[in-house]
Design a protein around this motif. Structure first.
Motif, mmCIF file in Angstrom:
data_model
loop_
_atom_site.group_PDB
_atom_site.id
_atom_site.type_symbol
_atom_site.label_atom_id
_atom_site.label_comp_id
_atom_site.label_asym_id
_atom_site.label_seq_id
_atom_site.Cartn_x
_atom_site.Cartn_y
_atom_site.Cartn_z
ATOM 1 N N ASP A 39 33.475 36.140 48.376
ATOM 2 C CA ASP A 39 34.765 35.734 48.958
ATOM 3 C C ASP A 39 35.723 35.241 47.875
ATOM 4 O OD1 ASP A 39 33.892 36.384 51.476
ATOM 5 O OD2 ASP A 39 33.421 34.326 52.075
ATOM 6 N N LYS A 40 35.201 34.519 46.899
ATOM 7 C CA LYS A 40 36.037 34.017 45.805
ATOM 8 C C LYS A 40 36.569 35.170 44.953
ATOM 9 C CE LYS A 40 34.040 29.384 45.260
ATOM 10 N NZ LYS A 40 33.270 28.494 44.347
ATOM 11 N N CYS A 41 35.737 36.171 44.722
ATOM 12 C CA CYS A 41 36.187 37.334 43.963
ATOM 13 C C CYS A 41 37.326 38.043 44.690
ATOM 14 C CB CYS A 41 35.029 38.308 43.749
ATOM 15 S SG CYS A 41 33.774 37.733 42.581
ATOM 16 N N ALA A 42 37.156 38.229 45.995
ATOM 17 C CA ALA A 42 38.193 38.897 46.788
ATOM 18 C C ALA A 42 39.473 38.072 46.829
ATOM 19 C CB ALA A 42 37.675 39.149 48.202
ATOM 20 N N ALA A 43 39.332 36.763 46.975
ATOM 21 C CA ALA A 43 40.502 35.886 47.029
ATOM 22 C C ALA A 43 41.241 35.889 45.703
ATOM 23 C CB ALA A 43 40.076 34.464 47.398
ATOM 24 N N GLU A 55 41.373 38.334 43.519
ATOM 25 C CA GLU A 55 42.088 39.609 43.389
ATOM 26 C C GLU A 55 43.328 39.628 44.267
ATOM 27 O OE1 GLU A 55 43.680 43.340 43.898
ATOM 28 O OE2 GLU A 55 42.573 42.414 45.570
ATOM 29 N N ALA A 56 43.203 39.091 45.488
ATOM 30 C CA ALA A 56 44.349 39.073 46.402
ATOM 31 C C ALA A 56 45.482 38.206 45.869
ATOM 32 C CB ALA A 56 43.897 38.566 47.769
ATOM 33 N N GLN A 57 45.132 37.117 45.197
ATOM 34 C CA GLN A 57 46.148 36.187 44.705
ATOM 35 C C GLN A 57 46.720 36.604 43.355
ATOM 36 O OE1 GLN A 57 44.831 32.111 44.463
ATOM 37 N NE2 GLN A 57 46.746 31.384 43.573
ATOM 38 N N HIS A 58 45.860 37.103 42.460
ATOM 39 C CA HIS A 58 46.280 37.335 41.079
ATOM 40 C C HIS A 58 46.382 38.805 40.686
ATOM 41 C CE1 HIS A 58 45.854 33.048 40.210
ATOM 42 N NE2 HIS A 58 44.659 33.077 40.778
ATOM 43 N N TYR A 106 38.578 35.511 36.483
ATOM 44 C CA TYR A 106 37.780 36.431 37.310
ATOM 45 C C TYR A 106 36.440 36.714 36.637
ATOM 46 C CZ TYR A 106 36.056 40.252 40.037
ATOM 47 O OH TYR A 106 35.234 41.025 40.835
ATOM 48 N N TYR A 107 36.451 36.830 35.329
ATOM 49 C CA TYR A 107 35.204 37.118 34.637
ATOM 50 C C TYR A 107 34.161 36.030 34.892
ATOM 51 C CZ TYR A 107 31.833 38.336 31.071
ATOM 52 O OH TYR A 107 30.671 38.676 30.436
ATOM 53 N N GLN A 108 34.601 34.789 34.983
ATOM 54 C CA GLN A 108 33.662 33.708 35.293
ATOM 55 C C GLN A 108 33.067 33.878 36.689
ATOM 56 O OE1 GLN A 108 32.579 31.533 32.968
ATOM 57 N NE2 GLN A 108 33.878 32.776 31.635
ATOM 58 N N VAL A 132 43.974 47.819 34.089
ATOM 59 C CA VAL A 132 44.617 47.837 35.408
ATOM 60 C C VAL A 132 43.646 48.360 36.468
ATOM 61 C CG1 VAL A 132 46.471 48.862 36.771
ATOM 62 C CG2 VAL A 132 46.918 48.139 34.415
ATOM 63 N N GLY A 133 43.502 47.600 37.551
ATOM 64 C CA GLY A 133 42.669 48.006 38.670
ATOM 65 C C GLY A 133 41.212 47.623 38.565
ATOM 66 N N ALA A 134 40.790 47.109 37.395
ATOM 67 C CA ALA A 134 39.374 46.813 37.194
ATOM 68 C C ALA A 134 38.903 45.645 38.059
ATOM 69 C CB ALA A 134 39.093 46.514 35.727
ATOM 70 N N ILE A 135 39.749 44.643 38.229
ATOM 71 C CA ILE A 135 39.355 43.485 39.027
ATOM 72 C C ILE A 135 39.199 43.881 40.501
ATOM 73 C CG2 ILE A 135 40.163 41.256 39.921
ATOM 74 C CD1 ILE A 135 41.261 40.655 37.149
ATOM 75 N N LYS A 136 40.136 44.654 41.004
ATOM 76 C CA LYS A 136 40.045 45.088 42.401
ATOM 77 C C LYS A 136 38.788 45.918 42.635
ATOM 78 C CE LYS A 136 42.584 47.444 46.076
ATOM 79 N NZ LYS A 136 43.866 48.099 46.452
#
Length: 216
Positions: A109-113, A115-118, A126-128, A168-172
């Motif tokens: 959930d934190k990973c998704a949040a 990505e949605a915010q940043h 995000y890497y952490q 670009v797009g890697a976090i999503k």
């Protein structure tokens, strides 16, 4: 002496984990001696142990540097690492405890949040979260020896995974893959979890070349 050697090792490993030391960086021995207030003997012992684990290498006229793989070495290490991470996910699907299940859901959930915010920004944060996700899966495997092997291999690749999230797009993509892997683990689909994690950890040949070049 042993405790000082361990302290030096932990300090260098932390610098590698946090990106303070990157592939090819020289270990500043005199600076470490001053920082940790130690003699040269425990430093040399620590460097010998890190060298034995393949995390540092000795280079003529440069001294001890953080391990920097060739393309062939990178792909070989990555192949092993992907299998280890996949095995951990497969075992986690069979052995997942309620506590680990809740932790896994929370980090997904934190990973998704994030990505949605940043979006593609704030990739270090995000890497952490990514490290937390993989740590929880590894711990959920219930195999401490496997977890140690994953950690050892991960340190040889960590800088490159961190750099990957600047694309670009890697976090999503990562956040979505984390959700799929967690879903397979939580629903006890061991083979699916292993396959998804193995694919998640891998890089294609072109991406590997780009990441290696980023540290030239």
């Amino acid at each position: 002496m042993a405790s000082q050697t361990r302290m030096v090792m932990d300090t260098i490993l932390t610098k590698i984990d946090t990106g303070t030391l990157n592939p090819g960086d020289v270990i500043a021995e005199d600076a470490l001696i001053e920082e940790l207030e130690i003699s040269r003997t425990p430093l040399r012992e620590a460097l010998l142990q890190l060298e034995a684990h393949g995390l540092v290498t000795r280079q003529p006229r440069k001294g001890v540097v953080v391990f920097k793989p060739t393309l062939e070495e990178f792909l070989a290490i990555l192949e092993v690492h992907a299998k280890l991470e996949g095995q951990a996910a497969g075992l986690a699907a069979r052995r997942l405890s309620p506590t680990r299940r809740d932790a896994l859901r929370e980090v997904v959930d934190k990973c998704a949040a994030h990505e949605a915010q940043h979006g593609d920004r704030n990739h270090d944060a995000y890497y952490q979260l990514n490290l937390d996700f993989h740590r929880i899966v590894g711990e959920a495997s219930g195999n401490p020896f496997l977890l140690d092997m994953i950690k050892s291999n991960a340190r040889k690749l960590m800088a490159y995974y961190r750099a990957r999230y600047r694309t670009v797009g890697a976090i999503k993509a990562s956040a979505l893959e984390h959700a799929s892997i967690a879903g397979a683990i939580i629903t006890r689909q061991s083979d699916e979890a292993e396959a998804l994690m193995t694919r998640h950890v891998q890089f294609d040949h072109v991406t590997a070349m780009d990441l290696l070049a980023s540290f030239d």
